[in-house]
Motif scaffolding. Structure first.
Motif, mmCIF file in Angstrom:
data_model
loop_
_atom_site.group_PDB
_atom_site.id
_atom_site.type_symbol
_atom_site.label_atom_id
_atom_site.label_comp_id
_atom_site.label_asym_id
_atom_site.label_seq_id
_atom_site.Cartn_x
_atom_site.Cartn_y
_atom_site.Cartn_z
ATOM 1 N N VAL A 13 0.866 -1.181 0.000
ATOM 2 C CA VAL A 13 0.000 0.000 0.000
ATOM 3 C C VAL A 13 0.897 1.223 0.000
ATOM 4 N N THR A 17 -2.638 4.933 -3.020
ATOM 5 C CA THR A 17 -3.204 3.656 -3.479
ATOM 6 C C THR A 17 -4.730 3.671 -3.421
ATOM 7 N N PRO A 19 -8.193 2.393 -2.507
ATOM 8 C CA PRO A 19 -8.670 1.479 -1.460
ATOM 9 C C PRO A 19 -9.477 0.313 -1.996
ATOM 10 N N MET A 56 -4.167 7.116 1.555
ATOM 11 C CA MET A 56 -4.635 6.471 0.340
ATOM 12 C C MET A 56 -5.342 7.472 -0.554
ATOM 13 N N ARG A 83 -3.087 3.137 -8.431
ATOM 14 C CA ARG A 83 -3.330 4.474 -7.891
ATOM 15 C C ARG A 83 -3.636 5.375 -9.075
#
Length: 329
Positions: A13, A17, A19, A56, A83
């Motif tokens: 992660v 990133t 989720p 994130m 991402r």
């Protein structure tokens, strides 16, 4: 093949990133599955981050309290989610973790635009891969040495696997479960997800017309009818006759709604049924071929190897009743 919790999965992660893909990996590889009656989890999952407190996508979530990237060094499978910012390169710590995992023989998996990280790490040069259709042009510009297949759901290139868009991460994850543990367990996982048990990776990831203009054009009733008769000698002409359309029209509808052809869909369903029959203990190839609709033992061997990479005997050794009993002990 993973046996119980001995197969370790690490999910990297990074800053930004998505989720959703982290959730997909957690759902597929991290949850206990008591409904399977196995003594151990299918996988042993951990999340890992390059720095403590990773924010994130769009700052909706902050992940903290998980191991650092050292956890990736003991993983049998390393998962790299996507991402949205794919122009900014990944940090060297993440790329080094990906390179180390691949160098020591771990399986490396990207979800959605996580393929950019694999390409930046040098894992995809000269290899087949895919990514989200929206970013295919940018991917080709940044990584021209990669054999990009932008129209498929996922690519299994052995030790490196790449999924397209976010939902295709579920398709690839179930493919991995099927490759590791067989069709029966993959079907059980898909039922819990309330998701399609099997969509071949070669299906198109982007269907221009997912909803039929006319409700009567939906393939759902035809697919349900065909699944009930998948062991019968159904041909594309039989499907067309049932739908009261020409084979050419049926082909167009399959392409538009499923991203595949009627024949490919039939074959995929039959291979999946053949796998389940072998897992349940049927050893006679002619019987498996007949009941799955594949016709002959020779065709069964060809289609099973094409669909799973294994011969019927190898599939039986890996996923048959004896292998299943060993997992339960």
């Amino acid at each position: 093949m993973p046996h119980g919790s001995s197969h370790r999965v690490a999910v990297v992660v990074d800053e930004g990133t998505n989720p959703f893909e982290v959730g997909v990996a957690t759902e597929l590889f991290g949850l206990p599955r008591p409904e399977l009656g196995l003594p151990r989890p299918l996988y042993d999952l951990t999340l890992c981050t390059p720095v403590p407190g990773v924010r994130m996508n769009h700052g909706f979530f902050t992940l903290s309290g998980v191991p650092g990237l050292d956890a990736a060094d003991t993983a049998d499978t390393l998962v790299v989610p996507g991402r949205p910012d794919n122009v900014v390169p990944r940090g060297e710590a993440v790329l080094d973790a990906v390179r180390r995992a691949h160098a020591r023989g771990a399986r490396v998996v990207s979800l959605c635009t996580g393929s950019f990280a694999l390409a930046e790490a040098g894992l995809l040069d000269g290899r087949r891969a895919t990514t989200h259709w929206r970013w295919a042009g940018l991917f080709r510009k940044l990584h021209p040495k990669v054999l990009l297949e932008p129209d498929v759901l996922f690519v299994d290139d052995g030790d490196v696997l790449t999924a397209a868009g976010s939902a295709a991460a579920l398709d690839l994850g179930l493919h991995i479960v099927r490759r590791d543990h067989g069709a029966e367990i993959a079907n059980a996982v898909s039922r819990r997800l309330v998701f399609a048990a099997h969509r071949d990776g070669g299906q198109r990831q982007f269907v221009e017309r997912p909803v039929p203009d006319v409700p009567g054009e939906s393939l759902a009733p035809l697919l349900a009818w065909a699944r009930q008769r998948i062991g019968d000698p159904l041909a594309v002409a039989d499907l067309a006759a049932r739908a009261a359309v020409s084979p050419a029209t049926l082909h167009r509808r399959f392409r538009a709604q499923l991203g595949t052809t009627p024949l490919a869909w039939l074959t995929g369903e039959r291979v999946a049924l053949a796998c389940r029959l072998i897992e349940r203990g049927e050893e006679r190839l002619d019987v498996v071929a007949r009941h799955s609709g594949l016709g002959t033992a020779a065709n069964l061997r060809t289609q099973l190897r094409r669909g799973t990479g294994l011969s019927p005997s190898a599939y039986r050794r890996r996923f048959g009743p004896a292998a299943g009993e060993a997992r339960r002990v």
